[in-house]
Design an enzyme around this catalytic site. Sequence first.
Site, PDB file in Angstrom:
ATOM      1  N   ASP A  30      -7.324   9.371   3.958  1.00 38.50           N
ATOM      2  CA  ASP A  30      -7.595   9.331   2.635  1.00 38.50           C
ATOM      3  C   ASP A  30      -8.986  10.181   2.184  1.00 38.50           C
ATOM      4  OD1 ASP A  30      -7.504   6.420   0.354  1.00 38.50           O
ATOM      5  OD2 ASP A  30      -9.189   8.005   0.221  1.00 38.50           O
ATOM      6  N   ASN A  86      -2.311  -2.343  -1.725  1.00 38.30           N
ATOM      7  CA  ASN A  86      -2.456  -2.761  -3.431  1.00 38.30           C
ATOM      8  C   ASN A  86      -1.118  -2.695  -3.829  1.00 38.30           C
ATOM      9  OD1 ASN A  86      -5.139  -3.257  -2.653  1.00 38.30           O
ATOM     10  ND2 ASN A  86      -5.665  -0.916  -3.037  1.00 38.30           N
ATOM     11  N   GLN A  93      -3.853  -0.996  -7.153  1.00 36.97           N
ATOM     12  CA  GLN A  93      -3.101   0.319  -6.973  1.00 36.97           C
ATOM     13  C   GLN A  93      -3.442   1.369  -8.048  1.00 36.97           C
ATOM     14  OE1 GLN A  93       1.277  -0.495  -6.792  1.00 36.97           O
ATOM     15  NE2 GLN A  93       1.471   1.765  -5.871  1.00 36.97           N
ATOM     16  N   HIS A  99       2.062   3.014  -0.545  1.00 38.61           N
ATOM     17  CA  HIS A  99       1.235   3.412   0.828  1.00 38.61           C
ATOM     18  C   HIS A  99       0.460   2.307   1.161  1.00 38.61           C
ATOM     19  CE1 HIS A  99      -1.330   3.695  -2.943  1.00 38.61           C
ATOM     20  NE2 HIS A  99      -2.278   3.427  -2.195  1.00 38.61           N
ATOM     21  N   HIS A 101      -3.076   1.388   3.319  1.00 41.67           N
ATOM     22  CA  HIS A 101      -4.239   1.898   4.050  1.00 41.67           C
ATOM     23  C   HIS A 101      -4.464   1.278   5.316  1.00 41.67           C
ATOM     24  CE1 HIS A 101      -6.171   2.696  -0.091  1.00 41.67           C
ATOM     25  NE2 HIS A 101      -4.985   2.096  -0.508  1.00 41.67           N
TER      26      HIS A 101
END
Length: 136
Positions: A30, A86, A93, A99, A101
């Site tokens: 990230d 999310n 989101q 995706h 995390h």
Amino acid sequence: MDNCIFCKIVNGDIPCYKVYEDAEVLAFLDVSPVTKGHTLVIPKEHFDSLLYCPKDLLGKVMAVAQKIAQASITTLGAKGVNIVNNTNPIAGQTVMHFHVHVIPRYSDDDQLKLEFNKNLENLNLPVIAENLSKKI
Ligand code: AMP
Ligand code: ZN
């Protein structure tokens, strides 16, 4: 998908720090990490959110998330990991390409705090459970 930042990463149009790649799944750091090793795991194919990801592919994404969680502990020295998704803006989101995390945790002082404030009262739990189970 045009204008999707994660599709651009998949296509190599935007750089990333790659952690894992196979034919269907990509994982990369990230750009604004919450903790050391904060990684995003994505299907290479575009789905707006978890809601639309086929379940076999969802399983592959989660299997990669598990491997990264394990590596966070064995190589980065994390003591635990939060796996977070999310779904939709109301849930936080911001990038509409599904995706997951993987957020390694090192101490109680990590900046991330996931708190469940269990202060909802008067919910009809049997009815809620029945309504949900009817749709699954
Ligand atoms: P979410 O809020 O769950 O949609 O998470 C989106 C995440 O994508 C955020 O944590 C961002 O820091 C991250 N992000 C956005 N752009 C990039 C990028 N180009 N490379 C890596 N991570 C990104
Ligand atoms: Zn995309």
